[in-house]
Design an enzyme around this catalytic site. Sequence first.
Site, PDB file in Angstrom:
ATOM      1  N   ARG A  58       0.817  -1.218   0.000  1.00 42.04           N
ATOM      2  CA  ARG A  58       0.000   0.000   0.000  1.00 42.04           C
ATOM      3  C   ARG A  58       0.849   1.265   0.000  1.00 42.04           C
ATOM      4  NH1 ARG A  58      -2.996  -3.447   3.163  1.00 42.04           N
ATOM      5  NH2 ARG A  58      -2.069  -2.617   5.057  1.00 42.04           N
ATOM      6  N   GLU A  95       4.590  -9.566  15.108  1.00 41.22           N
ATOM      7  CA  GLU A  95       4.198 -10.025  16.444  1.00 41.22           C
ATOM      8  C   GLU A  95       4.732 -11.428  16.763  1.00 41.22           C
ATOM      9  OE1 GLU A  95       0.242  -9.442  19.179  1.00 41.22           O
ATOM     10  OE2 GLU A  95       0.094  -9.427  17.011  1.00 41.22           O
TER      11      GLU A  95
HETATM   12  P1  AMP Z   1       4.257  -1.701  11.609  1.00 42.63           P
HETATM   13  O1  AMP Z   1       5.520  -2.354  11.101  1.00 42.63           O
HETATM   14  O2  AMP Z   1       3.729  -2.325  12.843  1.00 42.63           O
HETATM   15  O3  AMP Z   1       4.441  -0.199  11.748  1.00 42.63           O
HETATM   16  O4  AMP Z   1       3.129  -1.946  10.521  1.00 42.63           O
HETATM   17  C1  AMP Z   1       3.052  -1.157   9.397  1.00 42.63           C
HETATM   18  C2  AMP Z   1       2.551  -1.928   8.214  1.00 42.63           C
HETATM   19  O5  AMP Z   1       1.456  -2.754   8.523  1.00 42.63           O
HETATM   20  C3  AMP Z   1       2.108  -0.958   7.154  1.00 42.63           C
HETATM   21  O6  AMP Z   1       2.662  -1.372   5.924  1.00 42.63           O
HETATM   22  C4  AMP Z   1       0.596  -1.024   7.177  1.00 42.63           C
HETATM   23  O7  AMP Z   1       0.103  -1.131   5.865  1.00 42.63           O
HETATM   24  C5  AMP Z   1       0.249  -2.265   7.970  1.00 42.63           C
HETATM   25  N1  AMP Z   1      -0.652  -1.996   9.126  1.00 42.63           N
HETATM   26  C6  AMP Z   1      -0.342  -2.184  10.425  1.00 42.63           C
HETATM   27  N2  AMP Z   1      -1.366  -1.936  11.224  1.00 42.63           N
HETATM   28  C7  AMP Z   1      -2.386  -1.555  10.425  1.00 42.63           C
HETATM   29  C8  AMP Z   1      -3.761  -1.144  10.659  1.00 42.63           C
HETATM   30  N3  AMP Z   1      -4.281  -1.072  11.903  1.00 42.63           N
HETATM   31  N4  AMP Z   1      -4.508  -0.816   9.602  1.00 42.63           N
HETATM   32  C9  AMP Z   1      -3.988  -0.876   8.345  1.00 42.63           C
HETATM   33  N5  AMP Z   1      -2.737  -1.266   8.056  1.00 42.63           N
HETATM   34  C10 AMP Z   1      -1.930  -1.594   9.079  1.00 42.63           C
END
Ligand code: AMP
Length: 173
Positions: A58, A95
């Site tokens: 995305r 996770e």
């Molecule tokens: P993080 O590495 O935890 O910051 O996760 C970021 C990635 O996960 C991004 O590429 C987002 O597209 C996706 N992502 C994580 N949490 C969400 C959420 N609550 N809603 C939509 N996309 C998310």
Amino acid sequence: MDLKYYIKDVPDFPEPGILFRDITPLLAEPQAWSITLDRLTQLVAFLKPDYIVGIESRGFIFAAPLALDLGAGFVPVRKSGKLPRATFQQQYSLEYRTDTLEIHQDCFKVKPGGRVLVVDDVIATGGTAKCAGDLVGLAGGTLVGFCFLIELTFLAGRDLLPPELPCLSLLTY
Ligand code: AMP
């Protein structure tokens, strides 16, 4: 225009306990999508990036038009095994598992040491963005900041990113 109106909350997707922020209604509404891009461009223009790095998948949606708006190159960071030529790789933690992102080794060849902005749709825990930033360094780019459409502030993902660099987000939850 309140862009949050076009972002739909989806409880328990893709797994129980996650409130997914669905951007597809915003993309389907041309006026909201256009305003989103204008606002993102205004938010990051002062960084004068030579390259916009978009994170699969995305992140690509936002990074590519942003690069055109800013007269910058677009460089993809992709999941393992998708890029066809020599890559640098970096692992990051999710996770319950680790995953790997990659960038082409010669992606900044047109302007070595150029200024690079990392873009994604959402920053949650920050692990994905940090990994992309590390890859920019491995490939010889000069990381100048991070930009997100949405920041989930309660997860404090920005704390994982280099504190001296701007972390810019258009919408916060
Ligand atoms: P993080 O590495 O935890 O910051 O996760 C970021 C990635 O996960 C991004 O590429 C987002 O597209 C996706 N992502 C994580 N949490 C969400 C959420 N609550 N809603 C939509 N996309 C998310």
